[in-house]
Design a protein around this motif. Structure first.
Motif, mmCIF file in Angstrom:
data_model
loop_
_atom_site.group_PDB
_atom_site.id
_atom_site.type_symbol
_atom_site.label_atom_id
_atom_site.label_comp_id
_atom_site.label_asym_id
_atom_site.label_seq_id
_atom_site.Cartn_x
_atom_site.Cartn_y
_atom_site.Cartn_z
ATOM 1 N N THR A 386 2.961 -21.309 28.984
ATOM 2 C CA THR A 386 3.648 -20.528 27.941
ATOM 3 C C THR A 386 3.402 -21.087 26.547
ATOM 4 N N GLY A 387 3.101 -22.376 26.445
ATOM 5 C CA GLY A 387 2.907 -22.994 25.133
ATOM 6 C C GLY A 387 4.201 -23.269 24.416
ATOM 7 N N ILE A 388 5.335 -23.055 25.087
ATOM 8 C CA ILE A 388 6.648 -23.291 24.482
ATOM 9 C C ILE A 388 7.113 -24.691 24.851
ATOM 10 N N ARG A 389 7.447 -25.487 23.853
ATOM 11 C CA ARG A 389 7.878 -26.864 24.095
ATOM 12 C C ARG A 389 9.254 -26.858 24.754
ATOM 13 N N SER A 390 9.362 -27.520 25.899
ATOM 14 C CA SER A 390 10.628 -27.575 26.625
ATOM 15 C C SER A 390 11.097 -29.027 26.706
ATOM 16 N N GLN A 391 12.099 -29.246 27.511
ATOM 17 C CA GLN A 391 12.647 -30.580 27.700
ATOM 18 C C GLN A 391 11.955 -31.338 28.830
ATOM 19 N N ALA A 392 10.859 -30.780 29.347
ATOM 20 C CA ALA A 392 10.207 -31.375 30.514
ATOM 21 C C ALA A 392 9.719 -32.786 30.214
ATOM 22 N N ARG A 393 9.063 -32.949 29.073
ATOM 23 C CA ARG A 393 8.528 -34.275 28.740
ATOM 24 C C ARG A 393 9.657 -35.276 28.495
ATOM 25 N N THR A 394 10.729 -34.811 27.839
ATOM 26 C CA THR A 394 11.870 -35.691 27.607
ATOM 27 C C THR A 394 12.515 -36.104 28.923
ATOM 28 N N SER A 395 12.649 -35.132 29.841
ATOM 29 C CA SER A 395 13.232 -35.434 31.154
ATOM 30 C C SER A 395 12.353 -36.416 31.918
ATOM 31 N N TRP A 396 11.032 -36.222 31.808
ATOM 32 C CA TRP A 396 10.095 -37.115 32.491
ATOM 33 C C TRP A 396 10.257 -38.556 31.969
ATOM 34 N N LEU A 397 10.282 -38.708 30.647
ATOM 35 C CA LEU A 397 10.416 -40.038 30.062
ATOM 36 C C LEU A 397 11.768 -40.660 30.407
ATOM 37 N N HIS A 398 12.799 -39.824 30.462
ATOM 38 C CA HIS A 398 14.116 -40.335 30.841
ATOM 39 C C HIS A 398 14.102 -40.846 32.282
ATOM 40 N N LEU A 399 13.413 -40.117 33.165
ATOM 41 C CA LEU A 399 13.308 -40.550 34.561
ATOM 42 C C LEU A 399 12.549 -41.876 34.664
ATOM 43 N N ILE A 400 11.491 -42.003 33.877
ATOM 44 C CA ILE A 400 10.730 -43.268 33.884
ATOM 45 C C ILE A 400 11.613 -44.407 33.387
ATOM 46 N N ASP A 401 12.417 -44.133 32.366
ATOM 47 C CA ASP A 401 13.342 -45.156 31.863
ATOM 48 C C ASP A 401 14.281 -45.626 32.977
ATOM 49 N N LEU A 402 14.775 -44.675 33.745
ATOM 50 C CA LEU A 402 15.680 -45.024 34.842
ATOM 51 C C LEU A 402 14.963 -45.839 35.914
ATOM 52 N N MET A 403 13.715 -45.468 36.211
ATOM 53 C CA MET A 403 12.942 -46.194 37.227
ATOM 54 C C MET A 403 12.657 -47.625 36.779
ATOM 55 N N VAL A 404 12.276 -47.787 35.521
ATOM 56 C CA VAL A 404 12.004 -49.127 34.994
ATOM 57 C C VAL A 404 13.276 -49.968 34.998
ATOM 58 N N TRP A 448 1.729 -39.148 33.395
ATOM 59 C CA TRP A 448 2.708 -40.023 32.748
ATOM 60 C C TRP A 448 2.075 -40.735 31.554
ATOM 61 N N ALA A 449 0.879 -41.256 31.726
ATOM 62 C CA ALA A 449 0.196 -41.948 30.630
ATOM 63 C C ALA A 449 -0.030 -41.009 29.454
ATOM 64 N N GLU A 450 -0.396 -39.778 29.749
ATOM 65 C CA GLU A 450 -0.624 -38.800 28.679
ATOM 66 C C GLU A 450 0.673 -38.512 27.925
ATOM 67 N N ILE A 451 1.783 -38.373 28.659
ATOM 68 C CA ILE A 451 3.073 -38.111 28.010
ATOM 69 C C ILE A 451 3.486 -39.307 27.160
ATOM 70 N N GLU A 452 3.302 -40.510 27.692
ATOM 71 C CA GLU A 452 3.645 -41.718 26.933
ATOM 72 C C GLU A 452 2.799 -41.825 25.665
ATOM 73 N N LEU A 453 1.522 -41.489 25.771
ATOM 74 C CA LEU A 453 0.637 -41.550 24.605
ATOM 75 C C LEU A 453 1.067 -40.547 23.540
ATOM 76 N N ASP A 454 1.363 -39.321 23.960
ATOM 77 C CA ASP A 454 1.814 -38.311 22.996
ATOM 78 C C ASP A 454 3.103 -38.747 22.312
ATOM 79 N N ASP A 455 4.035 -39.291 23.088
ATOM 80 C CA ASP A 455 5.304 -39.735 22.527
ATOM 81 C C ASP A 455 5.093 -40.886 21.547
ATOM 82 N N ALA A 456 4.217 -41.822 21.918
ATOM 83 C CA ALA A 456 3.947 -42.963 21.030
ATOM 84 C C ALA A 456 3.291 -42.514 19.731
ATOM 85 N N MET A 457 2.352 -41.580 19.838
ATOM 86 C CA MET A 457 1.665 -41.106 18.631
ATOM 87 C C MET A 457 2.607 -40.324 17.721
ATOM 88 N N GLU A 458 3.521 -39.564 18.309
ATOM 89 C CA GLU A 458 4.495 -38.825 17.504
ATOM 90 C C GLU A 458 5.389 -39.777 16.705
#
Length: 796
Positions: A386-404, A448-458
């Motif tokens: 869809t090209g619409i930014r959702s909360q998916a990436r935020t949820s993914w990073l939050h899950l990784i935070d919980l796992m770590v 996951w690496a791609e999401i982390e990279l995008d978040d870091a660059m932002e």
């Protein structure tokens, strides 16, 4: 002639005799030597006779010895001979010599036959023993089956029968091990026994596990989780749930311990069998299995937990909290109650505490892989469509935070057992990390690496675009050494971002996963930062060609940032965490993921460290722009002292009254001091040292070629004037070294030659290179010295 006629016909002679006579009697003259030839032949015949007698005596002695040896062999095989009546006639001793010779011919074949019969007897004996053992095992297994079918109330008898079967299995396995080592040719016998043992184990183990599960149910395992709520999970001290392992007592406790011990013995027996069967292969990979008895404890707990997990799909923090609480609450009972049973069963290499933690974490990882991650993957795929930014990436990073966070809390529980995770080589680190979910799904790892990279660059790009971060210096010591890099704050921001990425991957269970994650995230961030440094330097160069002080400051700040980055990366690469990844031979990151790397060439193996390529790029960047700064200042100095260099007459005149330095040189020296002051204030100490040394070498070359080697005639007054000027030039550099003349080798030695007396100068020219070295002239060639000597004019 009569003796010649007594010779037998030639046809009756053997070939060897004919050849010997032909060799001896070739001519008529040889016939006169016939008596001596006959005597020679007779002597040879006597020698042969004596040799024959000696050989006969030796043969008789050997036959007597062999006969004695045969008697001893016959005595040793007396027991066997009693069973081999059909061979009795063959071993009777004979009195005559011919009888002894016949026995000597038959003994080897007889010994071979006896050995064959002995092998058959041993085979039959071992086979019979194994058959009896297997029969006992099958009887014990059959007995336990019948008791289970009748639901016999005598659980004690059933457990005793199972232990008898296990002990018999142990004896059988020991015998098979010895047979495998001593008689490898009996592989078919071993295979047949293994087949029957496998059938017995296929019945015995499920029965033992079924009894174990029944015992667990009887004393209330798994513990009740119904009183656990989200609020109690958040509380630091929730209500204590009684531990059924500690509350059971009496006959129930005894039966459970016996059953637990039986399972451990069965597993140890299975390990021994696998070790024997996999001899010569990579056994460690196949031998280590989870502890069966602990798995039976975890499985019902996992099922009970999942009923709660299904309610918390949108609140995964509760899932991690519940798993951690259960793992922590029951971990002590594993050491106190169950570990002694494992040790008694001689099940080496197992820790009940580690197995409990591992099984709980594995159940969590399995649930995440089956239920949680697929939901997030679906959301990300929908976002891409869809090209619409959702909360998916935020949820993914939050899950990784919980796992770590969960892995960081679990790690101390394991380390309390006294075993360092870095020393475990059997895959245990993979099992005690919830991040092990990425081991089987490298595509999720790369996502996951791609999401982390995008978040870091932002987060990084606004900090880099903030001009204030390029003027503000790094505060505090970020490095172990004391060097002042005068780095802008943006470099600290960048490496804080990198440190965050590194911490995220530090708990990944394998070196290859950590290495790949860093190459997919950290490498592009470093490349992006280096590109920003290069762009700023190019902008400064394009606007003013680095002639402006602001441009020099801008480039100096970029060089400082590069030096700081290089030092940080070098220090990181000395850490064991990065050294392991530097030696990793895993796959390289795909080009499609490296959005910010801009590199189409596959990354080479990191034999010198995982950041070796980036370190080299920072070094090249520093070297390039330090050289450019040096060249810009040197060109400006050259332009301002052009008149000074072109004025050839001044070396024949005295200095102006009241001046100790040529007026045309003052402007160039002011320029040099001003630029060096700017560079010294803004550039780090190491690169500044490189610049002033390069400038010294450039000025030395400029003065030497522009003045001394330009056929200028030096009079006494000119030499004095030149000496004053050179001293002032050296004075500029004396602020950074005690003996600046050492960095002007050609000018200082040229001045030394010009100040020499005429005779000393001529003596140096005549003495050649050796004489020049004695006078301290080491950097000038003979041709250059001769040219200086020709240009020196002595008026006195």
């Amino acid at each position: 002639m009569d003796s010649l006629q007594s010779l037998p016909p030639l046809s009756t002679l053997s070939t060897s005799v004919s050849s010997a006579l032909n060799a001896k009697l070739g001519t008529n003259h040889d016939l006169t030597q016939a008596p001596s030839i006959v005597a020679e032949f007779l002597t040879q015949c006597d020698d042969l006779e004596r040799n024959l007698v000696h050989l006969n005596r030796t043969l008789e002695s050997n036959l007597a010895s062999y006969a004695s040896f045969s008697n001893r062999i016959g005595h040793l095989f007396g027991i066997v001979n009693s069973k081999l009546t059909d061979l009795g006639s063959s071993v009777c001793l004979r009195s005559s010599v011919s009888d002894g010779e016949g026995l000597g011919e038959e003994l080897p074949s007889l010994a071979k036959e006896v050995a064959r019969v002995e092998a058959v007897r041993a085979y039959a004996e071992v086979a019979s023993k194994l058959d009896n053992l297997i029969g006992d095992i099958e009887d014990a297994v059959s007995s336990t089956m019948k008791k289970n079918l009748r639901k016999d109330s005598s659980a004690q008898n059933s457990e005793e029968t199972r232990m008898v079967a296990i002990k018999t299995l142990k004896v059988t396995e020991d015998l098979l091990t010895s047979v495998t080592k001593a008689r490898p040719q009996w592989a078919r016998l071993v295979s047949a026994v293994d087949h029957r043992v496998d059938r017995a184990l296929a019945i015995l183990r499920p029965q033992a596990i079924a009894d174990h599960r029944a015992l667990l149910t009887s004393f209330g395992w798994p513990p009740s989780l119904s009183n656990l709520t989200s609020s109690s999970l958040d509380a630091r001290k929730s209500s204590e749930v009684p531990n059924p392992l500690f509350t059971m007592h009496g006959d129930l406790k005894r039966r459970y311990c016996e059953n637990f011990f039986a399972l451990c013995r069965l597993q140890e027996l299975q390990r021994q069998r696998k070790s024997r069967q996999l001899e010569g292969h990579n056994r460690e990979v196949a031998l280590h299995q989870p502890l069966w008895a602990i798995e039976e404890l975890v499985n019902p707990v996992s099922v009970a937990c999942q009923r709660h997990f299904s309610k918390w799909i949108d609140k995964p923090e509760f899932i991690f909290a519940l798993v951690y609480k259960i793992t922590r609450d029951y971990v002590d009972s594993m050491d106190e109650l169950l570990q002694p049973l494992v040790d008694e069963a001689m099940l080496t290499g197992y820790s009940c505490k580690e197995e409990w933690i591992s099984a709980m974490v594995t159940s969590l990882s399995t649930y995440l892989a089956k239920e949680i991650f697929p939901i997030y993957i679906g959301q990300l795929e929908e976002e891409n469509v869809t090209g619409i930014r959702s909360q998916a990436r935020t949820s993914w990073l939050h899950l990784i935070d919980l796992m770590v966070s969960f892995d960081n809390r679990i790690k101390p529980l394991v380390e309390q057992s006294g075993i360092l995770l870095s020393l475990l080589e059997d895959g245990t680190p993979c099992k005690i990390s919830s991040l092990s979910v990425f081991c089987d799904r490298p595509d999720w790892h790369d996502m996951w690496a791609e999401i982390e990279l995008d978040d870091a660059m932002e987060k990084l790009k606004p900090e880099i675009d903030e001009e204030r971060n390029w003027t503000k210096k790094v505060q505090g010591a970020d490095l172990s050494n004391s060097d002042d890099y005068k780095s802008p704050a943006v470099s600290s921001v960048t490496f804080t971002c990198l440190s965050s990425l590194i911490e995220r991957c530090r708990l990944l269970p394998t070196v290859s996963l950590r290495s790949r994650f860093l190459r997919l995230t950290s490498t592009p961030v470093i490349k992006f930062f280096l590109d920003c440094l290069l762009l700023r330097c190019q902008e400064a160069e394009g606007l003013t060609a680095l002639t402006d002080d602001d441009a020099l400051i801008k480039v100096s700040n970029s060089v400082n940032a590069a030096h700081y980055s290089e030092s940080i990366l070098k220090e990181w690469c000395e850490d064991v965490f990065f050294l392991e990844m530097g030696l990793d031979q895993g796959e390289h990151p795909e080009e499609s993921v490296a959005e910010y790397s801009g590199s189409e060439v596959p990354i080479e193996e990191y034999g010198n460290g995982i950041f070796h390529e980036e370190i080299v790029k920072f070094e090249d960047f520093r070297t390039q722009w330090v050289e450019k700064i040096t060249m810009v200042i040197l060109r400006g100095f050259d332009a301002r002292c052009r008149d000074y260099i072109k004025n050839r007459r001044q070396w024949q005149e005295k200095s102006e009254e009241g001046w100790t330095v040529s007026q045309t040189l003052i402007g160039a020296l002011d320029y040099l001091q001003a630029k060096m002051a700017v560079i010294e204030e803004n550039l780090n100490r190491v690169d500044f040292a490189g610049i002033w040394r390069s400038l010294a070498a450039g000025v030395d070359k400029l003065i030497f070629n522009g003045i001394i080697m330009s056929n200028v005639k030096f009079h006494e007054e000119g030499v004095e004037r030149f000496g004053y000027d050179v001293e002032v030039v050296w004075g500029v550099f004396r602020a950074w070294c005690l003996r600046p003349e050492g960095f002007f080798p050609k000018v200082s030695e040229s001045l030394k030659l010009l100040k020499m007396e005429k005779e000393q100068l001529e003596d140096s020219l005549k003495g050649g290179q050796k004489r020049m070295k004695e006078n301290g002239i080491r950097h000038l060639s003979v041709v250059e010295v001769e040219k200086i000597g020709k240009n020196r004019v002595y008026t006195k």
